[in-house]
Design a protein around this motif. Structure first.
Motif, PDB file in Angstrom:
ATOM      1  N   HIS A  26       5.865  -1.695  12.154  1.00  0.00           N
ATOM      2  CA  HIS A  26       5.218  -1.398  10.885  1.00  0.00           C
ATOM      3  C   HIS A  26       6.022  -1.986   9.747  1.00  0.00           C
ATOM      4  CE1 HIS A  26       3.478   1.796   7.989  1.00  0.00           C
ATOM      5  NE2 HIS A  26       2.700   0.758   8.063  1.00  0.00           N
ATOM      6  N   HIS A  29       4.447  -2.318   3.774  1.00  0.00           N
ATOM      7  CA  HIS A  29       3.143  -1.728   3.519  1.00  0.00           C
ATOM      8  C   HIS A  29       2.353  -2.669   2.638  1.00  0.00           C
ATOM      9  CE1 HIS A  29       4.892   2.151   4.782  1.00  0.00           C
ATOM     10  NE2 HIS A  29       3.686   2.286   5.241  1.00  0.00           N
ATOM     11  N   HIS A  33      -3.514  -3.196   6.344  1.00  0.00           N
ATOM     12  CA  HIS A  33      -3.026  -3.327   7.717  1.00  0.00           C
ATOM     13  C   HIS A  33      -4.138  -3.748   8.669  1.00  0.00           C
ATOM     14  CE1 HIS A  33       0.546  -0.920   6.478  1.00  0.00           C
ATOM     15  NE2 HIS A  33      -0.330  -0.416   5.673  1.00  0.00           N
ATOM     16  N   HIS A  45      -4.241   4.706  10.203  1.00  0.00           N
ATOM     17  CA  HIS A  45      -2.969   4.161   9.716  1.00  0.00           C
ATOM     18  C   HIS A  45      -1.704   4.893  10.180  1.00  0.00           C
ATOM     19  CE1 HIS A  45      -0.106   1.920   7.531  1.00  0.00           C
ATOM     20  NE2 HIS A  45       0.327   3.037   6.964  1.00  0.00           N
ATOM     21  N   HIS A  52       5.458   6.524   9.865  1.00  0.00           N
ATOM     22  CA  HIS A  52       4.711   7.739   9.498  1.00  0.00           C
ATOM     23  C   HIS A  52       4.641   8.685  10.689  1.00  0.00           C
ATOM     24  CE1 HIS A  52       3.494   5.785   5.856  1.00  0.00           C
ATOM     25  NE2 HIS A  52       2.812   4.861   6.486  1.00  0.00           N
ATOM     26  N   HIS A 139       1.407   4.235  -0.260  1.00  0.00           N
ATOM     27  CA  HIS A 139       0.003   3.840  -0.153  1.00  0.00           C
ATOM     28  C   HIS A 139      -0.806   4.075  -1.403  1.00  0.00           C
ATOM     29  CE1 HIS A 139       0.405   2.884   4.013  1.00  0.00           C
ATOM     30  NE2 HIS A 139       1.166   3.963   4.124  1.00  0.00           N
TER      31      HIS A 139
HETATM   32 ZN   LIG Z   1       2.063   3.029   6.029  1.00  0.00          ZN
END
Ligand SMILES: [Zn+2]
Length: 199
Positions: A26, A29, A33, A45, A52, A139
């Protein structure tokens, strides 16, 4: 060393071998994605981003260890402050080092579970909340101000709550066999956090 702890340790090593892949699963950000800005994109997500996922499961595991009212108040603190973070991020707030803070959250939450740390309820909620703020900020800025963006946010929040519940359930179930099991899981999560910080 009893065979049970040995087996737990072995599982930890297997996870260790998978570390580099997980840590880079990951990177950053940016954008959506590859998922759409809709409910399913938001729902998917946290399941695709190990940062996360591990932090959220760790919150549930820790809540199980703390027991009592902490079992729902600590996860509730994460979900609500994360939502607040997303709203603030959407309003233009950004903090340098958000990615690092998220990686640090994986490390610290993992350590709390690994050591079965007992903090006062308010301190536990505050600490969890601080980390949650960064998960939300990451986000908030990119979520579009449309009904689809709102659906994305709702999906994200729902998965977060489900991951907390999964961690809580796992923590309570495994602790019946041995309290070492959730602690070993916490140690593995902390190691992933170290790898994420190093990447
Ligand atoms: Zn994320």
């Amino acid at each position: 060393m009893p065979t049970k702890s040995l087996r737990t340790l072995l599982k930890g090593f297997v996870l260790l071998a998978a570390l580099p892949a997980i840590a880079s699963a990951h990177p950053g950000h940016d954008g959506d994605h590859g998922f759409g800005w809709d409910f399913s994109g938001g729902f998917a997500h946290p399941l695709n981003g190990w940062d996360h996922l591990l932090a959220m499961v760790a919150v549930g595991l820790w809540a199980a260890q703390l027991g009592g009212r902490a079992r729902w108040l600590v996860p509730a603190a994460f979900v609500s402050v994360m939502t607040l973070g997303a709203v603030l991020g959407h309003g233009g707030m950004s903090i340098a080092g958000t990615e690092q803070a998220i990686a640090a959250s994986v490390l610290v939450l993992g350590l709390l579970v690994a050591t079965a740390a007992r903090l006062p309820l308010a301190a536990g909620m505050a600490l969890t909340g601080i980390f949650a703020l960064f998960h939300g900020l990451a986000h908030g800025a990119e979520i579009p101000a449309t009904s689809a963006g709102l659906s994305y946010g709702l999906g994200f929040v729902l998965t977060t709550a489900l991951l907390h519940a999964a961690g809580l359930g796992l923590g309570q179930l495994t602790a019946r066999k041995s309290t070492v099991i959730p602690q070993a899981a916490g140690a593995a999560i902390a190691l992933v956090g170290v790898a994420m910080l190093a990447c």
